[in-house]
Design a protein around this motif. Sequence first.
Motif, PDB file in Angstrom:
ATOM      1  N   LYS A   1      36.588  10.026  65.728  1.00  0.00           N
ATOM      2  CA  LYS A   1      35.954   9.777  64.438  1.00  0.00           C
ATOM      3  C   LYS A   1      35.373   8.372  64.487  1.00  0.00           C
ATOM      4  CE  LYS A   1      36.643   9.641  59.442  1.00  0.00           C
ATOM      5  NZ  LYS A   1      35.997   8.310  59.270  1.00  0.00           N
ATOM      6  N   ASP A   2      34.059   8.286  64.264  1.00  0.00           N
ATOM      7  CA  ASP A   2      33.368   6.993  64.321  1.00  0.00           C
ATOM      8  C   ASP A   2      33.628   6.286  65.646  1.00  0.00           C
ATOM      9  OD1 ASP A   2      32.453   7.465  61.761  1.00  0.00           O
ATOM     10  OD2 ASP A   2      34.156   6.401  60.826  1.00  0.00           O
ATOM     11  N   GLU A   3      33.526   7.084  66.740  1.00  0.00           N
ATOM     12  CA  GLU A   3      33.690   6.582  68.113  1.00  0.00           C
ATOM     13  C   GLU A   3      35.086   6.037  68.372  1.00  0.00           C
ATOM     14  OE1 GLU A   3      30.634   3.814  68.999  1.00  0.00           O
ATOM     15  OE2 GLU A   3      28.993   5.269  68.772  1.00  0.00           O
ATOM     16  N   GLN A   4      36.042   6.380  67.525  1.00  0.00           N
ATOM     17  CA  GLN A   4      37.440   5.992  67.722  1.00  0.00           C
ATOM     18  C   GLN A   4      38.251   7.239  68.051  1.00  0.00           C
ATOM     19  OE1 GLN A   4      38.599   2.823  67.708  1.00  0.00           O
ATOM     20  NE2 GLN A   4      36.495   2.103  67.309  1.00  0.00           N
ATOM     21  N   THR A   5      39.115   7.159  69.034  1.00  0.00           N
ATOM     22  CA  THR A   5      39.938   8.295  69.441  1.00  0.00           C
ATOM     23  C   THR A   5      41.182   8.329  68.561  1.00  0.00           C
ATOM     24  OG1 THR A   5      39.144   8.080  71.711  1.00  0.00           O
ATOM     25  CG2 THR A   5      41.119   9.404  71.352  1.00  0.00           C
ATOM     26  N   THR A   6      41.341   9.419  67.809  1.00  0.00           N
ATOM     27  CA  THR A   6      42.467   9.537  66.878  1.00  0.00           C
ATOM     28  C   THR A   6      43.505  10.538  67.330  1.00  0.00           C
ATOM     29  OG1 THR A   6      41.285  11.221  65.598  1.00  0.00           O
ATOM     30  CG2 THR A   6      40.973   8.923  64.949  1.00  0.00           C
ATOM     31  N   GLY A   7      43.220  11.316  68.380  1.00  0.00           N
ATOM     32  CA  GLY A   7      44.168  12.315  68.839  1.00  0.00           C
ATOM     33  C   GLY A   7      43.669  12.970  70.107  1.00  0.00           C
ATOM     34  N   VAL A   8      44.459  13.943  70.573  1.00  0.00           N
ATOM     35  CA  VAL A   8      44.149  14.621  71.839  1.00  0.00           C
ATOM     36  C   VAL A   8      44.284  16.122  71.637  1.00  0.00           C
ATOM     37  CG1 VAL A   8      44.799  14.904  74.253  1.00  0.00           C
ATOM     38  CG2 VAL A   8      44.950  12.654  73.178  1.00  0.00           C
TER      39      VAL A   8
ATOM     40  N   THR B   1      48.474   9.138  76.386  1.00  0.00           N
ATOM     41  CA  THR B   1      48.276   7.713  76.129  1.00  0.00           C
ATOM     42  C   THR B   1      47.046   7.186  76.866  1.00  0.00           C
ATOM     43  OG1 THR B   1      50.672   7.443  75.871  1.00  0.00           O
ATOM     44  CG2 THR B   1      49.368   5.454  76.278  1.00  0.00           C
ATOM     45  N   GLU B   2      46.875   7.655  78.087  1.00  0.00           N
ATOM     46  CA  GLU B   2      45.703   7.229  78.861  1.00  0.00           C
ATOM     47  C   GLU B   2      44.406   7.655  78.168  1.00  0.00           C
ATOM     48  OE1 GLU B   2      43.809   7.849  83.347  1.00  0.00           O
ATOM     49  OE2 GLU B   2      45.753   8.731  82.807  1.00  0.00           O
ATOM     50  N   LEU B   3      44.372   8.880  77.640  1.00  0.00           N
ATOM     51  CA  LEU B   3      43.152   9.353  76.969  1.00  0.00           C
ATOM     52  C   LEU B   3      42.918   8.594  75.671  1.00  0.00           C
ATOM     53  CD1 LEU B   3      41.906  12.953  76.732  1.00  0.00           C
ATOM     54  CD2 LEU B   3      41.912  11.566  74.694  1.00  0.00           C
ATOM     55  N   LEU B   4      44.005   8.300  74.908  1.00  0.00           N
ATOM     56  CA  LEU B   4      43.837   7.518  73.682  1.00  0.00           C
ATOM     57  C   LEU B   4      43.284   6.129  73.976  1.00  0.00           C
ATOM     58  CD1 LEU B   4      47.133   8.490  71.774  1.00  0.00           C
ATOM     59  CD2 LEU B   4      44.787   9.174  71.200  1.00  0.00           C
ATOM     60  N   ARG B   5      43.582   5.619  75.160  1.00  0.00           N
ATOM     61  CA  ARG B   5      43.103   4.291  75.517  1.00  0.00           C
ATOM     62  C   ARG B   5      41.645   4.327  75.988  1.00  0.00           C
ATOM     63  NH1 ARG B   5      42.750   1.871  80.307  1.00  0.00           N
ATOM     64  NH2 ARG B   5      43.931   3.576  81.282  1.00  0.00           N
TER      65      ARG B   5
ATOM     66  N   VAL C   1      47.391  25.719  73.461  1.00  0.00           N
ATOM     67  CA  VAL C   1      46.520  24.756  72.791  1.00  0.00           C
ATOM     68  C   VAL C   1      47.408  23.901  71.899  1.00  0.00           C
ATOM     69  CG1 VAL C   1      44.568  24.383  71.250  1.00  0.00           C
ATOM     70  CG2 VAL C   1      44.571  26.328  72.816  1.00  0.00           C
ATOM     71  N   ALA C   2      47.228  22.586  71.980  1.00  0.00           N
ATOM     72  CA  ALA C   2      48.065  21.702  71.166  1.00  0.00           C
ATOM     73  C   ALA C   2      47.236  20.519  70.705  1.00  0.00           C
ATOM     74  CB  ALA C   2      49.278  21.224  71.961  1.00  0.00           C
ATOM     75  N   LEU C   3      47.561  20.035  69.492  1.00  0.00           N
ATOM     76  CA  LEU C   3      46.969  18.829  68.944  1.00  0.00           C
ATOM     77  C   LEU C   3      48.046  17.756  68.912  1.00  0.00           C
ATOM     78  CD1 LEU C   3      44.734  19.997  65.952  1.00  0.00           C
ATOM     79  CD2 LEU C   3      44.016  19.279  68.215  1.00  0.00           C
ATOM     80  N   ILE C   4      47.790  16.657  69.586  1.00  0.00           N
ATOM     81  CA  ILE C   4      48.744  15.558  69.663  1.00  0.00           C
ATOM     82  C   ILE C   4      48.059  14.310  69.129  1.00  0.00           C
ATOM     83  CG2 ILE C   4      50.185  14.152  71.184  1.00  0.00           C
ATOM     84  CD1 ILE C   4      50.306  16.517  73.103  1.00  0.00           C
ATOM     85  N   ALA C   5      48.727  13.603  68.229  1.00  0.00           N
ATOM     86  CA  ALA C   5      48.154  12.398  67.638  1.00  0.00           C
ATOM     87  C   ALA C   5      49.275  11.400  67.355  1.00  0.00           C
ATOM     88  CB  ALA C   5      47.414  12.733  66.345  1.00  0.00           C
ATOM     89  N   PRO C   6      48.960  10.124  67.367  1.00  0.00           N
ATOM     90  CA  PRO C   6      49.992   9.120  67.050  1.00  0.00           C
ATOM     91  C   PRO C   6      50.279   9.119  65.551  1.00  0.00           C
ATOM     92  CG  PRO C   6      47.881   8.062  67.476  1.00  0.00           C
ATOM     93  CD  PRO C   6      47.694   9.495  67.784  1.00  0.00           C
ATOM     94  N   SER C   7      51.549   8.962  65.209  1.00  0.00           N
ATOM     95  CA  SER C   7      51.945   8.892  63.807  1.00  0.00           C
ATOM     96  C   SER C   7      51.820   7.451  63.312  1.00  0.00           C
ATOM     97  CB  SER C   7      53.389   9.389  63.650  1.00  0.00           C
ATOM     98  OG  SER C   7      54.260   8.602  64.453  1.00  0.00           O
TER      99      SER C   7
END
Length: 391
Positions: free
Chosen positions: A352-359, A309-313, A276-282
């Motif tokens: 958060k608020d319909e915005q993707t902040t991480g995976v 990247t595809e999921l964040l998009r 299990v991993a949490l990945i988010a853009p810095s």
Amino acid sequence: MQLTPVQKLSISIGAALVVLGGFGAASYYYASRLVAADRAVERANTNMAAAFHVVVSRQEGEHLAKAYVVRPDSVTRALLQAAQARVEDALDALHRGTEDNPRQFARVHALAEGAAQNFETFRSTVLIRDHVGADSARRVLTGERSANAADSLMKIVNEIREDELRVLGERTRLQNAHSATAQRVILVGMVLAFLLAGVALQPVRAHIASRLTSRIVHEHVTGAGVLTEADRARASATRQLQALHRLVADLSGAADRGVRAKALVMAAEPLNTVLVALIAPSDDGALRVLAASPSTLDGVGPDLERPVTELLRTGKATMAESRPERDRAWGDLPALDACGASGAVLFSPLTKDEQTTGVLVVAHTGNRVFPDDELIFAATLGRLGGAALAA
């Protein structure tokens, strides 16, 4: 399916009750037939008694008419009227008792007409005696018409009586047959009830109770590891709910973003994963691992960058339930293979608020079909995690 001792005992008791219920139903049937025969016998006796009352009251009316010819008085006139009323009551009873028998009903109708003619003659005799004299009244009363009416009346009564005697004989025979059958059914049911009671009371004996208890305990212990699909679903839902409760408590008391990320990774335990991993853009836009289990996954290489990247998009979860499906979608993922996660993988968004902040990355060692409850649980973790990491 192998039945447990409790199920066998329940089935045995249920079968015994069904058998006893069948005997009870048969007894009720024959008892109801017996009651119907009793009512038919009672009605036949009532019809014959009513026909007899018609004859007796008619003869009494004739005697009273003759007495009035000899000595007219108000008492005799009143008695004649009372005799006519008794005939009418008896005819009403006959009509009610023969309304389901057309042939008897027709005879009763003819009997009523004959009785009406007789009493019409008696009333005419009374009137003639009052206004003309005794000789004329006597000639009317003893005329051929009156005698023929009396003979016709007696013939009809005899026919009614013969038919009712025939019905009475048939109903009495059926009554005796149903009575004997009901007695046999009740006797067999009573004997069977005592036998079943003896069988049901066997567990009262000490050694049988001990053996039955030991068998139940043994089945419970050996069958504890064999859960049905419904049991597994309930257990999984319980674990997920408990994990969410712990996650909410951990997030509310954690001020550091890294601590929150680790709490999210620990909350994914009910998914039975190997990674299990949490990945988010810095802040600089580069992807970094906020928390992972195992901790050997500490960076995002080019292999993981594409699906993340595809999921964040798109903001939509993607999955591969087998290794060939994963290879077709994203090619080799050596970062996951290095952690032992060489099978199915799920990428779920943190929002958060319909915005993707991480995976949220969930991976397994082999093929796995992700059920709906696990997908909903991962989406819930994503909503809680996205809000927590953005705080």
